[in-house]
Scaffold this motif. Sequence first.
Motif, PDB file in Angstrom:
ATOM      1  N   THR A  12       3.933  -6.006   0.694  1.00 33.54           N
ATOM      2  CA  THR A  12       4.558  -7.023   1.532  1.00 33.54           C
ATOM      3  C   THR A  12       3.142  -7.344   3.004  1.00 33.54           C
ATOM      4  O   THR A  12       2.934  -8.617   3.332  1.00 33.54           O
ATOM      5  CB  THR A  12       5.763  -6.424   2.299  1.00 33.54           C
ATOM      6  N   HIS A  13       2.577  -6.236   3.194  1.00 32.46           N
ATOM      7  CA  HIS A  13       1.706  -5.860   4.865  1.00 32.46           C
ATOM      8  C   HIS A  13       0.576  -7.133   4.324  1.00 32.46           C
ATOM      9  O   HIS A  13       0.015  -7.799   5.114  1.00 32.46           O
ATOM     10  CB  HIS A  13       1.504  -5.157   4.801  1.00 32.46           C
ATOM     11  N   LEU A  14       0.293  -6.873   2.584  1.00 29.38           N
ATOM     12  CA  LEU A  14      -1.025  -6.975   2.782  1.00 29.38           C
ATOM     13  C   LEU A  14      -0.939  -8.366   1.748  1.00 29.38           C
ATOM     14  O   LEU A  14      -1.765  -8.924   1.432  1.00 29.38           O
ATOM     15  CB  LEU A  14      -1.643  -6.470   1.251  1.00 29.38           C
ATOM     16  N   GLN A  15       0.019  -9.378   2.061  1.00 28.53           N
ATOM     17  CA  GLN A  15       0.749 -10.083   1.302  1.00 28.53           C
ATOM     18  C   GLN A  15      -0.387 -10.282  -0.167  1.00 28.53           C
ATOM     19  O   GLN A  15      -0.418 -11.365  -0.409  1.00 28.53           O
ATOM     20  CB  GLN A  15      -0.132 -11.704   2.194  1.00 28.53           C
ATOM     21  N   LEU A  16       0.383  -9.803  -1.156  1.00 31.83           N
ATOM     22  CA  LEU A  16       0.148  -9.917  -2.479  1.00 31.83           C
ATOM     23  C   LEU A  16       1.106  -9.625  -3.630  1.00 31.83           C
ATOM     24  O   LEU A  16       2.114  -9.190  -3.313  1.00 31.83           O
ATOM     25  CB  LEU A  16      -0.294  -7.710  -3.149  1.00 31.83           C
ATOM     26  N   SER A  17       0.580 -10.365  -4.617  1.00 29.94           N
ATOM     27  CA  SER A  17       1.814 -10.422  -5.449  1.00 29.94           C
ATOM     28  C   SER A  17       2.695  -9.677  -5.847  1.00 29.94           C
ATOM     29  O   SER A  17       2.136  -7.886  -6.125  1.00 29.94           O
ATOM     30  CB  SER A  17       1.032 -10.936  -6.417  1.00 29.94           C
ATOM     31  N   PRO A  18       4.224  -9.655  -6.279  1.00 27.18           N
ATOM     32  CA  PRO A  18       4.524  -7.924  -6.692  1.00 27.18           C
ATOM     33  C   PRO A  18       4.210  -7.859  -7.638  1.00 27.18           C
ATOM     34  O   PRO A  18       4.613  -6.711  -8.488  1.00 27.18           O
ATOM     35  CB  PRO A  18       6.477  -8.987  -6.893  1.00 27.18           C
ATOM     36  N   ARG A  19       3.146  -8.625  -8.614  1.00 25.17           N
ATOM     37  CA  ARG A  19       2.286  -8.802  -9.941  1.00 25.17           C
ATOM     38  C   ARG A  19       1.309  -7.236  -9.984  1.00 25.17           C
ATOM     39  O   ARG A  19       1.014  -6.917 -11.206  1.00 25.17           O
ATOM     40  CB  ARG A  19       2.913  -9.811 -11.428  1.00 25.17           C
ATOM     41  N   VAL A  20       0.988  -7.858  -8.693  1.00 25.64           N
ATOM     42  CA  VAL A  20      -0.147  -6.454  -8.469  1.00 25.64           C
ATOM     43  C   VAL A  20       0.677  -5.327  -8.231  1.00 25.64           C
ATOM     44  O   VAL A  20       1.758  -4.835  -7.788  1.00 25.64           O
ATOM     45  CB  VAL A  20      -0.893  -7.411  -7.129  1.00 25.64           C
ATOM     46  N   ASP A  21      -0.252  -4.096  -9.289  1.00 24.28           N
ATOM     47  CA  ASP A  21       0.178  -2.871  -9.147  1.00 24.28           C
ATOM     48  C   ASP A  21      -0.181  -1.775  -8.069  1.00 24.28           C
ATOM     49  O   ASP A  21      -1.673  -2.267  -7.625  1.00 24.28           O
ATOM     50  CB  ASP A  21       0.259  -2.373 -10.560  1.00 24.28           C
ATOM     51  N   VAL A  22       0.296  -1.191  -7.603  1.00 25.98           N
ATOM     52  CA  VAL A  22      -0.187   0.603  -6.408  1.00 25.98           C
ATOM     53  C   VAL A  22      -0.769   1.388  -6.886  1.00 25.98           C
ATOM     54  O   VAL A  22       0.424   1.742  -7.378  1.00 25.98           O
ATOM     55  CB  VAL A  22       0.190   0.209  -5.070  1.00 25.98           C
ATOM     56  N   VAL A  23      -1.665   2.239  -7.206  1.00 25.63           N
ATOM     57  CA  VAL A  23      -1.841   3.502  -7.839  1.00 25.63           C
ATOM     58  C   VAL A  23      -2.531   4.444  -6.213  1.00 25.63           C
ATOM     59  O   VAL A  23      -3.402   3.931  -6.033  1.00 25.63           O
ATOM     60  CB  VAL A  23      -2.353   3.613  -8.866  1.00 25.63           C
ATOM     61  N   PHE A  24      -1.866   4.985  -6.161  1.00 23.99           N
ATOM     62  CA  PHE A  24      -2.026   6.111  -5.082  1.00 23.99           C
ATOM     63  C   PHE A  24      -2.770   7.330  -5.280  1.00 23.99           C
ATOM     64  O   PHE A  24      -2.243   7.347  -6.617  1.00 23.99           O
ATOM     65  CB  PHE A  24      -0.457   6.615  -5.122  1.00 23.99           C
ATOM     66  N   SER A  25      -3.253   7.549  -4.193  1.00 23.95           N
ATOM     67  CA  SER A  25      -4.531   8.857  -4.435  1.00 23.95           C
ATOM     68  C   SER A  25      -4.260   9.682  -3.671  1.00 23.95           C
ATOM     69  O   SER A  25      -4.841   8.416  -2.218  1.00 23.95           O
ATOM     70  CB  SER A  25      -6.081   7.803  -5.234  1.00 23.95           C
ATOM     71  N   PRO A  26      -5.469  10.777  -3.761  1.00 25.11           N
ATOM     72  CA  PRO A  26      -5.674  11.225  -2.328  1.00 25.11           C
ATOM     73  C   PRO A  26      -7.040  11.050  -1.649  1.00 25.11           C
ATOM     74  O   PRO A  26      -6.730  10.534  -0.374  1.00 25.11           O
ATOM     75  CB  PRO A  26      -5.850  12.879  -2.618  1.00 25.11           C
ATOM     76  N   SER A  27      -7.353   9.976  -2.183  1.00 25.61           N
ATOM     77  CA  SER A  27      -8.474   9.615  -1.175  1.00 25.61           C
ATOM     78  C   SER A  27      -9.320   8.240  -2.285  1.00 25.61           C
ATOM     79  O   SER A  27      -8.871   8.163  -3.106  1.00 25.61           O
ATOM     80  CB  SER A  27      -9.216  10.873  -1.341  1.00 25.61           C
ATOM     81  N   GLY A  28      -9.698   7.609  -1.573  1.00 17.39           N
ATOM     82  CA  GLY A  28     -10.762   6.565  -1.784  1.00 17.39           C
ATOM     83  C   GLY A  28     -12.291   7.094  -3.450  1.00 17.39           C
ATOM     84  O   GLY A  28     -11.905   6.308  -4.255  1.00 17.39           O
ATOM     85  N   THR A  29     -12.068   8.346  -3.095  1.00 16.56           N
ATOM     86  CA  THR A  29     -13.325   8.988  -4.493  1.00 16.56           C
ATOM     87  C   THR A  29     -12.582   9.259  -4.960  1.00 16.56           C
ATOM     88  O   THR A  29     -12.631   8.929  -6.330  1.00 16.56           O
ATOM     89  CB  THR A  29     -13.958   9.964  -3.822  1.00 16.56           C
ATOM     90  N   ASP A  30     -11.572   9.915  -4.994  1.00 16.39           N
ATOM     91  CA  ASP A  30     -10.195   9.564  -6.586  1.00 16.39           C
ATOM     92  C   ASP A  30      -9.349   8.399  -6.870  1.00 16.39           C
ATOM     93  O   ASP A  30      -9.665   8.686  -8.398  1.00 16.39           O
ATOM     94  CB  ASP A  30      -8.630  10.412  -6.310  1.00 16.39           C
ATOM     95  N   ALA A  31      -9.448   7.421  -5.988  1.00 17.78           N
ATOM     96  CA  ALA A  31      -9.620   6.403  -6.444  1.00 17.78           C
ATOM     97  C   ALA A  31     -10.404   5.850  -7.250  1.00 17.78           C
ATOM     98  O   ALA A  31     -10.185   4.202  -8.399  1.00 17.78           O
ATOM     99  CB  ALA A  31      -8.978   5.568  -5.579  1.00 17.78           C
ATOM    100  N   GLN A  32     -11.410   6.074  -7.180  1.00 13.03           N
ATOM    101  CA  GLN A  32     -12.688   5.525  -7.942  1.00 13.03           C
ATOM    102  C   GLN A  32     -12.552   6.140 -10.010  1.00 13.03           C
ATOM    103  O   GLN A  32     -13.021   5.604 -10.018  1.00 13.03           O
ATOM    104  CB  GLN A  32     -14.017   5.728  -7.350  1.00 13.03           C
ATOM    105  N   LEU A  33     -11.756   7.593 -10.082  1.00 16.90           N
ATOM    106  CA  LEU A  33     -12.014   8.661 -10.828  1.00 16.90           C
ATOM    107  C   LEU A  33     -11.190   7.479 -11.427  1.00 16.90           C
ATOM    108  O   LEU A  33     -10.889   7.153 -12.960  1.00 16.90           O
ATOM    109  CB  LEU A  33     -11.621  10.047 -10.957  1.00 16.90           C
TER     110      LEU A  33
END
Length: 526
Positions: free
Chosen positions: A110-131
């Motif tokens: 909602t804050h980023l005005q993204l479609s509900p079809r965009v999925d969000v994968v949480f991670s401890p850091s941007g480095t983990d998100a790269q993996l």
Amino acid sequence: MSVGVPRLRAEDGPRYGLRDLFTPLETLLASGGDQRLALDPRDGLNAYACAPQPTPEIWNFASSTASSISQAAYERAALAREELVHKSLFDEVEVAFDARLEDMRDELRTHLQLSPRVDVVFSPSGTDAQLHALFLARAVLGAPPVTIVVGSEQTGSGTAFTARGRHFSSVTASGVSVRKDSPIAGLGGDSIALPLMAEADADSAVLRAIETVVAQGAPVLLQVMDSSKLGWRAPSEACLDEIAKRWPGKVQVAVDACQMRLGRRRLRFYLDRGYMVLVTGSKFFGGPAFSGALLVPKGFARTLDRLNEIAPGFLDYASRFDWPKGWNGLRSCFERRPNFGQWLRWEAALAEIAAYYALPGAFRAKALGELRAGIDDMIALTPSLGAIPSASQRSSVDDEEFIHDTIFPVMLLRGGRPVSIADTNAVYRALARDLNDDVVGSAADRQVAAQRCLVGQPVRLERPDGAQTAALRLCIGAQLVTGAWSADAVQAQKNLQHVLDRIAHVLVKIELLLGRPNGAASASGA
């Protein structure tokens, strides 16, 4: 410095998870990450001189690196923990925790005005998100890709490891001890590092690298930059168009947007093209380090349903709750391991994101524009600073307020020549210290020296003559804009000037440090 990172274990059974929630909030906020979150027992600060509790006495212009948690964000984290404890009295901790993370995915979209079809994968850091991006790219491409990293020298230091599917630290966020730079079982591979350069040269280098890899029969994970540690972007949109045309199905793009210095239209532009996007709540937005996430465009879930196996070493880099609830097959492969530290850092980051986007868009643009102009003028008038030109590109996408630079890299000069990397590092450390007792001079000088200030960590640069130097970074973050807002235009203008006055103070302290007879190192204790 302490090298241990608090590890909160959620043992089998909900009562252990509930017990962990009663851990002191500062301990929770510093848990569930790698060694970069470790607190020095002498001062309670992590490697970035940031604390897991509010430190308003320290002026922060370091959002390109990390920030201490603000009072408002700290209060939200405290309330979130209280609410989860309450809900866990009526349901299992895991169930309440999973539901809360799903609500947070909705809130971020909602804050980023993204479609509900965009999925969000949480991670401890941007480095983990790269993996996480590498893992998903392997699934989508159907084979281990070669990772091509654009702007390799201006991204996180862990990227050199994650791009090759290797451990980037000696301990994972789940607390598992590993050997740094050894392959992650089932995820190891090859990578190509491409430094940032002039636009035409960068585009040519990217196209050549992809052509070489694809000719050898391998697919490509292309990590593009928007934006780098210096606020730069590469490759160009024309280059990305050419890639899509020449190698359909052979190249998966992941955008390194961890700095979050891009407009929401640009974010949607990337996702609409099928790119994954790496984001954080802990850079521009000023949430506590580390809070990473991977934004995944629609369509990936169908591919993941066909996965037959998971890289065994990757199981230590995520828990079931990091993945969206709709990804049932993938989620079932991972442990039920609530990462309370990661969750609370994201609660804090969402408070900052919500506060920033609650402001009128016109004010956000005005604030960033006026702060940029003021900082540019002050740098130009400071003899010991050499500005590094922006490498911003023109774009077909409206970048909203981020048409203005928010990172201001400078070389430190003495006698008109860049100082050494060692002296730059010394100044960086000295700025964060109260040096009142180390300065012999006027009361005004001692007052300047006493103020603790954070700026962005030094970034190594190569000069045209081949010599190595480094740049410090003054940064505008969301907290500065949010704090300056007032419905009274006159007051808002005074607030922006107050921010500029503090930046002027930082520049005077830099001048004072560089003017010391024995150099900056003596003032830093280095």
